[in-house]
Motif scaffolding. Structure first.
Motif, mmCIF file in Angstrom:
data_model
loop_
_atom_site.group_PDB
_atom_site.id
_atom_site.type_symbol
_atom_site.label_atom_id
_atom_site.label_comp_id
_atom_site.label_asym_id
_atom_site.label_seq_id
_atom_site.Cartn_x
_atom_site.Cartn_y
_atom_site.Cartn_z
ATOM 1 N N GLY A 9 0.829 -1.211 0.000
ATOM 2 C CA GLY A 9 0.000 0.000 0.000
ATOM 3 C C GLY A 9 0.861 1.257 0.000
ATOM 4 N N GLY A 11 -0.292 4.550 0.185
ATOM 5 C CA GLY A 11 -1.224 5.635 0.477
ATOM 6 C C GLY A 11 -0.642 6.587 1.509
ATOM 7 N N VAL A 36 4.539 -2.223 -2.757
ATOM 8 C CA VAL A 36 3.511 -2.831 -3.625
ATOM 9 C C VAL A 36 2.248 -1.979 -3.563
ATOM 10 N N ILE A 46 -8.249 13.657 0.405
ATOM 11 C CA ILE A 46 -8.676 14.690 1.365
ATOM 12 C C ILE A 46 -9.448 15.787 0.608
ATOM 13 N N ALA A 48 -11.203 15.204 -2.122
ATOM 14 C CA ALA A 48 -12.233 14.592 -2.978
ATOM 15 C C ALA A 48 -13.584 15.318 -2.926
ATOM 16 N N SER A 84 -1.889 -5.879 -7.263
ATOM 17 C CA SER A 84 -2.753 -6.070 -6.085
ATOM 18 C C SER A 84 -2.298 -7.284 -5.294
ATOM 19 N N GLY A 117 -4.978 0.191 3.750
ATOM 20 C CA GLY A 117 -6.035 1.199 3.906
ATOM 21 C C GLY A 117 -7.456 0.702 3.713
ATOM 22 N N GLU A 163 -18.713 17.375 4.335
ATOM 23 C CA GLU A 163 -17.865 18.177 3.439
ATOM 24 C C GLU A 163 -18.469 18.256 2.037
ATOM 25 N N SER A 298 -7.984 5.364 12.850
ATOM 26 C CA SER A 298 -6.963 6.165 12.150
ATOM 27 C C SER A 298 -7.589 7.099 11.147
ATOM 28 N N TYR A 299 -8.802 7.556 11.432
ATOM 29 C CA TYR A 299 -9.484 8.331 10.407
ATOM 30 C C TYR A 299 -8.733 9.598 10.001
ATOM 31 N N ALA A 301 -5.528 12.747 10.422
ATOM 32 C CA ALA A 301 -4.076 12.889 10.516
ATOM 33 C C ALA A 301 -3.550 12.736 11.940
ATOM 34 N N ARG A 304 -3.591 8.883 12.503
ATOM 35 C CA ARG A 304 -2.820 8.113 11.510
ATOM 36 C C ARG A 304 -1.340 8.487 11.547
HETATM 37 C C1 LIG Z 1 -13.368 12.273 1.646
HETATM 38 C C2 LIG Z 1 -12.333 12.027 2.699
HETATM 39 C C3 LIG Z 1 -11.692 13.083 3.295
HETATM 40 C C4 LIG Z 1 -10.700 12.860 4.247
HETATM 41 N N1 LIG Z 1 -10.095 13.935 4.828
HETATM 42 C C5 LIG Z 1 -9.086 13.726 5.672
HETATM 43 C C6 LIG Z 1 -8.387 14.837 6.239
HETATM 44 O O1 LIG Z 1 -8.727 15.992 6.025
HETATM 45 N N2 LIG Z 1 -7.338 14.585 7.034
HETATM 46 C C7 LIG Z 1 -6.942 13.320 7.298
HETATM 47 O O2 LIG Z 1 -5.957 13.148 8.000
HETATM 48 N N3 LIG Z 1 -7.596 12.244 6.806
HETATM 49 C C8 LIG Z 1 -8.648 12.413 6.006
HETATM 50 N N4 LIG Z 1 -9.316 11.346 5.504
HETATM 51 C C9 LIG Z 1 -8.905 9.990 5.908
HETATM 52 C C10 LIG Z 1 -7.724 9.506 5.085
HETATM 53 O O3 LIG Z 1 -8.058 9.497 3.713
HETATM 54 C C11 LIG Z 1 -7.343 8.095 5.519
HETATM 55 O O4 LIG Z 1 -7.119 8.065 6.906
HETATM 56 C C12 LIG Z 1 -6.087 7.671 4.799
HETATM 57 O O5 LIG Z 1 -6.309 7.560 3.421
HETATM 58 C C13 LIG Z 1 -5.587 6.331 5.319
HETATM 59 O O6 LIG Z 1 -4.316 6.128 4.803
HETATM 60 P P1 LIG Z 1 -3.798 4.654 4.552
HETATM 61 O O7 LIG Z 1 -2.424 4.791 3.984
HETATM 62 O O8 LIG Z 1 -4.009 3.821 5.737
HETATM 63 O O9 LIG Z 1 -4.742 4.036 3.423
HETATM 64 P P2 LIG Z 1 -5.110 4.540 1.986
HETATM 65 O O10 LIG Z 1 -4.848 5.985 1.827
HETATM 66 O O11 LIG Z 1 -6.443 3.977 1.728
HETATM 67 O O12 LIG Z 1 -4.032 3.815 1.053
HETATM 68 C C14 LIG Z 1 -4.069 2.448 0.825
HETATM 69 C C15 LIG Z 1 -3.078 2.097 -0.257
HETATM 70 O O13 LIG Z 1 -3.071 0.682 -0.397
HETATM 71 C C16 LIG Z 1 -3.244 0.306 -1.752
HETATM 72 N N5 LIG Z 1 -3.936 -0.973 -1.737
HETATM 73 C C17 LIG Z 1 -5.137 -1.264 -1.209
HETATM 74 N N6 LIG Z 1 -5.399 -2.573 -1.351
HETATM 75 C C18 LIG Z 1 -4.325 -3.110 -1.975
HETATM 76 C C19 LIG Z 1 -3.978 -4.410 -2.392
HETATM 77 N N7 LIG Z 1 -4.781 -5.457 -2.195
HETATM 78 N N8 LIG Z 1 -2.798 -4.580 -3.012
HETATM 79 C C20 LIG Z 1 -1.956 -3.553 -3.210
HETATM 80 N N9 LIG Z 1 -2.224 -2.299 -2.832
HETATM 81 C C21 LIG Z 1 -3.387 -2.095 -2.225
HETATM 82 C C22 LIG Z 1 -4.041 1.451 -2.348
HETATM 83 O O14 LIG Z 1 -3.838 1.482 -3.729
HETATM 84 C C23 LIG Z 1 -3.396 2.646 -1.621
HETATM 85 O O15 LIG Z 1 -2.179 2.951 -2.264
HETATM 86 C C24 LIG Z 1 -10.346 11.540 4.595
HETATM 87 C C25 LIG Z 1 -11.015 10.458 4.019
HETATM 88 C C26 LIG Z 1 -12.013 10.692 3.096
HETATM 89 C C27 LIG Z 1 -12.721 9.518 2.477
#
Ligand SMILES: Cc1cc2nc3c(=O)[nH]c(=O)nc-3n(C[C@H](O)[C@H](O)[C@H](O)COP(=O)(O)OP(=O)(O)OC[C@H]3O[C@@H](n4cnc5c(N)ncnc54)[C@H](O)[C@@H]3O)c2cc1C
Length: 385
Positions: A9, A11, A36, A46, A48, A84, A117, A163, A298-299, A301, A304
């Motif tokens: 991931g 992200g 990966v 954020i 979107a 994936s 994520g 939002e 971890s919703y 910043a 997380r």
């Molecule tokens: C509309 C919206 C607004 C937001 N606003 C904020 C904000 O203002 N501030 C804030 O801090 N947070 C905000 N968030 C929350 C934030 O988006 C999440 O907490 C954050 O994305 C989590 O990060 P992550 O790296 O855990 O996962 P993600 O960002 O979901 O990243 C996951 C990664 O894993 C990859 N992946 C998934 N499954 C697989 C697989 N099977 N194989 C390979 N790769 C895979 C994906 O491609 C991606 O690269 C918001 C969320 C939403 C929906």
């Protein structure tokens, strides 16, 4: 031979950790990092809720290519795998990946960091939908649907729903160009963990933008309308049923955690991965968990990024072979919610923060001002890294 550390991931959690490991640990502990990801771009989701409004952010502002951000690292230290993850065998330290081109590949690791994520159901581009190409297409379609609709109903009173309703209100409802309705299952927006004062501020801000809020109500059925659009069956808190027509219905609920590749014994019932006090998989000390997929809230910043900083430092202890400090979870809610480009509400460290503060730190740009730097490494939302 170098030890392989795989990050699943790329992200908000996986990307900064990858840079951190390459900068601080790769040479010191002779590591090769394999990153990966099923998407070659970071989607700055954020932003979107505003990116879904036609004419606001361009795709260049919200999608950022990942491989070029790692071109500065030598090939013996870094590899990007576009695919994936479909299987994980923690007993044999292997993962199975279906590559973007279709072939399958098995990767053996010494250490694993899982940061896959979460996604949204119903193919709503609040987060990535599969590859970034699929997400570009879904975002384009949503913009076009918004452009065409006269009445838009947003389902769900969490931060994404609030939002998006705020953006629609600012752009259209305020001036009567479109009718915007927000349906929430509670008496106030934003959910019970957020202080009541902040929830009330959110309601007032939305009402100022002419957003009609229907409270204590669930959408229980969605059918296609003969006149185009959707007919929504609404179930009120008192048990009565009503119907509402919407040219466009946009649900903001249905988060699903990307952990289907993990053994069921390592997952919670909601799909998140079980995590120990040191954010590792129970019984597998070489597997670290971070971000939305881990069983720790971890919703935003505040939570997380605390995990990201913890894992960065814990990996240093782990490779040195010393005992890891425990992770101390964030107990306070930390949330800033933009309500259109000029207002906002927030609940930070127990304080209902001023609209100006939310506008300054988030609402005016939705943090897109730091997105490129974030992908390049050395930056988190809450400071340098
Ligand atoms: C509309 C919206 C607004 C937001 N606003 C904020 C904000 O203002 N501030 C804030 O801090 N947070 C905000 N968030 C929350 C934030 O988006 C999440 O907490 C954050 O994305 C989590 O990060 P992550 O790296 O855990 O996962 P993600 O960002 O979901 O990243 C996951 C990664 O894993 C990859 N992946 C998934 N499954 C697989 C697989 N099977 N194989 C390979 N790769 C895979 C994906 O491609 C991606 O690269 C918001 C969320 C939403 C929906």
């Amino acid at each position: 031979m170098s030890k392989t550390i795989a990050i699943l991931g790329a992200g908000f959690a996986g990307l900064p950790l990858a840079h951190y490991i390459l900068k601080h640990y790769a040479d010191k502990f002779d590591l090769k990092l394999v990153l990966v990801s099923r998407s070659e771009e970071l989607y700055w989701n954020i932003a979107a809720p505003r990116a879904a409004i036609p004419g606001q952010f361009s795709d260049e502002e919200v999608f950022h290519a990942i491989p070029p951000a790692f071109a500065k690292y030598p090939a013996n230290r870094f590899e990007f795998v576009h695919g994936s993850v479909v299987a994980w065998q923690p007993d044999s330290n292997t993962i199975g990946v279906v590559l973007h081109q279709g072939a399958e590949r098995q990767i053996n690791y010494h250490t694993l960091v899982i940061a896959t994520g979460s996604d949204y159901s119903a193919d709503m581009p609040w987060k990535l939908i599969g590859t970034s190409q699929e997400t570009h297409a879904a975002l384009d379609k949503l913009r076009s649907d918004v452009r065409k609709a006269d009445s838009i109903v947003v389902g769900g009173g969490g931060p994404t729903g609030v939002e998006f309703a705020g953006e629609l209100g600012h752009e259209y409802a305020k001036t009567g160009k479109k009718k915007v309705t927000l349906i929430i299952s509670e008496p106030l927006p934003l959910g019970p963990r957020v202080q009541e004062a902040t929830r009330m501020s959110a309601q007032k801000e939305l009402e100022k933008l002419n957003v009609n809020i229907i409270t204590d109500t669930r959408v229980t059925k969605i059918t296609d309308s003969n006149a185009g659009g959707k007919v929504l069956e609404l179930s009120r808190g008192d048990g009565t049923l009503e119907t509402l027509h919407a040219d466009l219905f946009t649900p903001t609920w249905g988060v699903k955690f990307n952990t289907s590749f993990a053994p069921a014994s390592l997952r919670e019932t909601d799909g998140r991965l079980k995590a120990t006090q040191t954010l590792r998989s129970p019984g597998y000390d070489n597997v670290f968990l971070v971000g939305d997929c881990a069983n720790k809230d971890s919703y935003a910043a505040l939570v997380r990024e605390k995990q990201v900083r913890y894992i960065a430092s814990a990996l240093g202890q782990y490779f040195k072979g010393v005992k890891l400090d425990d992770f101390v979870p964030e107990s306070k809610v930390g949330m800033t919610v933009a309500i259109g480009p000029s207002r906002g509400v927030g609940d930070l460290f127990g304080f209902n923060v001023w609209s100006f503060f939310v506008w300054y730190f988030k609402g005016r740009h939705m943090c897109t001002n730091i997105a490129a730097e974030y992908v390049a490494g050395g930056k988190l939302i809450l400071g340098s890294f």
